[in-house]
Design a protein around this motif. Structure first.
Motif, PDB file in Angstrom:
ATOM      1  N   ALA A   1      22.367   4.291 -36.452  1.00  0.00           N
ATOM      2  CA  ALA A   1      21.695   5.115 -35.853  1.00  0.00           C
ATOM      3  C   ALA A   1      22.046   5.258 -35.133  1.00  0.00           C
ATOM      4  CB  ALA A   1      21.062   6.018 -36.752  1.00  0.00           C
ATOM      5  N   GLU A   2      22.143   4.646 -33.846  1.00  0.00           N
ATOM      6  CA  GLU A   2      21.879   3.580 -32.675  1.00  0.00           C
ATOM      7  C   GLU A   2      20.643   4.676 -32.247  1.00  0.00           C
ATOM      8  OE1 GLU A   2      24.741   5.558 -30.173  1.00  0.00           O
ATOM      9  OE2 GLU A   2      26.814   4.972 -31.886  1.00  0.00           O
ATOM     10  N   GLY A   3      19.630   3.760 -32.812  1.00  0.00           N
ATOM     11  CA  GLY A   3      18.337   3.873 -32.469  1.00  0.00           C
ATOM     12  C   GLY A   3      17.229   5.516 -33.002  1.00  0.00           C
ATOM     13  N   ARG A   4      18.327   6.630 -33.989  1.00  0.00           N
ATOM     14  CA  ARG A   4      18.158   7.623 -33.833  1.00  0.00           C
ATOM     15  C   ARG A   4      17.585   7.742 -35.217  1.00  0.00           C
ATOM     16  NH1 ARG A   4      20.090  11.896 -30.293  1.00  0.00           N
ATOM     17  NH2 ARG A   4      21.277  10.404 -28.483  1.00  0.00           N
ATOM     18  N   LEU A   5      16.919   9.164 -35.860  1.00  0.00           N
ATOM     19  CA  LEU A   5      16.683   9.229 -36.999  1.00  0.00           C
ATOM     20  C   LEU A   5      17.267   9.007 -38.260  1.00  0.00           C
ATOM     21  CD1 LEU A   5      13.702  10.637 -38.779  1.00  0.00           C
ATOM     22  CD2 LEU A   5      15.109  12.730 -38.458  1.00  0.00           C
ATOM     23  N   LEU A   6      16.739   7.688 -39.149  1.00  0.00           N
ATOM     24  CA  LEU A   6      16.888   6.857 -39.609  1.00  0.00           C
ATOM     25  C   LEU A   6      17.674   7.986 -40.942  1.00  0.00           C
ATOM     26  CD1 LEU A   6      18.899   4.178 -41.734  1.00  0.00           C
ATOM     27  CD2 LEU A   6      16.460   4.457 -42.200  1.00  0.00           C
ATOM     28  N   ASN A   7      17.031   9.382 -41.935  1.00  0.00           N
ATOM     29  CA  ASN A   7      17.338   8.960 -43.142  1.00  0.00           C
ATOM     30  C   ASN A   7      18.067  10.365 -42.640  1.00  0.00           C
ATOM     31  OD1 ASN A   7      14.696  10.870 -42.031  1.00  0.00           O
ATOM     32  ND2 ASN A   7      13.466  10.714 -43.507  1.00  0.00           N
TER      33      ASN A   7
END
Length: 600
Positions: free
Chosen positions: A508-514
């Motif tokens: 996720a390009e370092g964004r919130l995974l869930n």
């Protein structure tokens, strides 16, 4: 050897009642293709979605190849069973061996040529076009099961929603989403979510006679999912007008946004926004002629920050702000400390019903879901480092430990660090384990937790992801350099490749995974959404002077009320204090039952 003898020795041959090749309808889904596949497979995004969308459709006529229906004309049905086999002499085609020993070849079907198969994927894309090509491949092939299971229409994936003119069935066009045609799919997802959000549905019933948010104009910036849609429709039932944007460029469920737009909500969001799109959507939510918002519901603080900076006069007229994230609350406290917060704000993130349930229990389940959907990783025996042992970190560590992973923890707070040690985790500094771990997960709410130095030292194939709200925890910007190659593997999964061939897997390009790569448990979000709704009601209806220009926690009594609304789901029965017991404890029999300083 006769055909009959060969057939008798075939142990895996199926005995089926099928028509001979000449009697099979040309378009029948039961007609085998040259590869032995059936065109009538159970695909929710093809046959299933079409059937569900048209429950009143008439059965297909004979010969039209309707799903599950063959031509039942007795004159054309075979009188005996036939054996199906693949004969190499028939070039791999399907053949039917009748009881009398004769062989009938099934009619050949033209192989369907899908649009995306016309791409010459064997050609290495140019450096400029490599990323966009791999992105389009992954979206067309994986969006059906990844990241909130969004229903996608690949025909318009390349067109920016900002360049489209869309209207709902009532002629309203005050929204900007991916595709309004997906509204029916989104409505079904919302209906599923309603079943797991009992407290919000209870609030709707109790508000039938009164509208506690009548006159409220709520502008929101949260993840636009089916659960958020239930919250928005609840706020509307309580009397509020709503305009909404997404707080994350990857977490929007396009079909849900379409259902909201069809329902008359002004929604500006789609999955895969650019940074420019993100701020454009927020501005479209706020800057509309003849509409002055008086309440803010934020997740991350971006909406609050935008109004504060761009529209200071509008900001001064806001009656209250409700914020649900660590990052957004931190920003509010900064404004308050600097004397620049001219609006009362409610810190929902630190409410017990948000922190303990959404942060802890939600992340305990969704961390595994997000990692599995994106990487198919097996957790047993993997070495994992979790940065931060707050409620989110606690949930992640508990889940990974239960799956057999070897879990390390990094922490700056000695109290949280001691909790990690007592829970059986080894406390380390990141640089001590960075070369050996298989997975790195950030949960701090801080910035530059995983910097380029650590990324350079990671082992080949290390998975890197973030479970905090902001995308600042992993220094992704440092990876966008000419010497590193990015390859899109599937939706929200990138390989970042070093010159020596080493690669890491960035999610996720370092964004919130869930919320970017999977889904989160609806029941837990019901607790958070109910807390948000009650916070809005409290701030909007509070008499002047109750709340000053500061940041407040939700009253304990409301926290307990939110929890009580969810207990009937479990057929749970609360014990009631006797008068004597209440007097002994110095409590009101109806609560609150704990002081504000109590640590749950």
């Amino acid at each position: 050897m006769s055909v009959q003898v060969v057939a008798a020795k075939m142990a895996e041959v199926e005995l089926k009642d099928v028509p001979t090749g000449k009697d099979l309808p040309a378009g029948s889904p039961m007609t085998p293709t040259s590869e032995g596949k059936s065109l009538g497979r159970n695909d929710p995004h093809e046959a299933g979605s079409t059937a569900a969308a048209s429950p009143t459709a008439e059965p297909s006529k004979a010969g039209e190849g309707s799903l599950g229906l063959l031509n039942t004309n007795p004159a054309k049905m075979p009188q005996a069973s036939a054996l199906k086999r693949t004969d190499p002499q028939l070039n791999g085609g399907e053949a039917f061996i009748n009881r009398d020993g004769t062989v009938a070849e099934a009619p050949r079907m033209k192989k369907i040529q899908f649009a995306d198969q016309k791409q010459e994927f064997t050609k290495r894309p140019s450096k400029i076009g490599r990323r966009s090509l791999s992105r389009s491949i992954s979206q067309s092939s994986t969006d059906s099961y990844s990241s909130a299971a969004s229903y996608t229409d690949s025909s318009d994936d390349e067109t920016s929603p900002r360049d489209k003119q869309q209207k709902n069935s009532k002629g309203n066009g005050d929204f900007c989403i991916k595709n309004i045609k997906q509204a029916d799919f989104g409505r079904r997802e919302i209906e599923i979510a309603e079943q797991e959000m009992p407290a919000l549905m209870a609030l709707r019933k109790r508000a039938q006679g009164e509208k506690p948010l009548a006159g409220a104009k709520v502008v929101g910036c949260t993840h636009i999912t089916a659960q958020t849609a239930v919250l928005m429709e609840t706020l509307s039932a309580l009397g509020a007008q709503c305009r909404w944007a997404a707080c994350n460029i990857y977490s929007t469920q396009n079909e849900v946004a379409a259902a909201l737009a069809e329902g008359g909500f002004s929604v500006f969001a789609w999955k895969g926004e650019s940074e420019d799109d993100f701020w454009w959507c927020i501005d479209r939510c706020v800057n509309v002629e003849g509409w002055q918002p008086n309440m803010i519901l934020d997740d991350g603080g971006d909406l609050t920050h935008w109004i504060y900076k761009k529209y200071p006069n509008m900001f001064k007229k806001i009656k209250g702000i409700v914020e649900e994230s660590v990052t957004g609350v931190h920003r509010l406290y900064q404004l308050s400390k600097a004397g620049k917060l001219c609006v009362p704000a409610m810190n929902v993130n630190d409410s017990v019903t948000k922190q303990k349930f959404d942060n802890l229990y939600c992340c305990r389940e969704s961390i595994l879901d997000g990692l599995k959907r994106t990487t198919d990783v097996m957790f047993g025996g993997k070495q994992v480092v979790v940065c931060g042992y707050g409620e989110v970190g606690k949930g992640c560590c508990a889940a990974l430990k239960a799956m057999g992973s070897i879990v390390y923890v990094t922490e700056i707070d000695p109290i949280c660090a001691l909790q990690a040690c007592m829970d059986g985790f080894r406390l380390v500094k990141l640089n001590e384990v960075i070369r050996q771990v298989d997975i790195v997960i950030t949960c701090t709410g801080n910035k530059n937790v995983v910097v380029r130095e650590y990324l350079d030292r990671m082992k080949n194939g290390c998975i890197v992801c973030n479970m905090g709200h902001s995308n600042t925890e992993i220094d992704v910007a440092s990876l966008r350099t000419p010497e590193l190659t990015w390859e899109r593997v599937r939706s929200q999964v990138d390989h970042v490749i070093w010159p020596d061939g080493k690669r890491i897997v960035l999610l996720a390009e370092g964004r919130l995974l869930n919320l970017s790569c999977s889904t989160v448990p609806t029941f837990v979000l019901s607790i958070t959404a109910t807390t948000q709704a009650l916070a809005l009601i409290e701030l909007y209806n509070a008499p002047e002077g109750r709340y000053k220009q500061d940041v407040y926690l939700l009253p304990k009594k409301m926290d307990e009320y939110v929890a009580s609304l969810h207990l009937p789901t479990f057929d749970a029965h609360l014990t009631e204090l006797s008068d004597e017991q209440a007097k002994y404890l110095g409590l009101n029999k109806n609560g609150p039952f704990k002081p504000n300083y109590y640590r749950y």
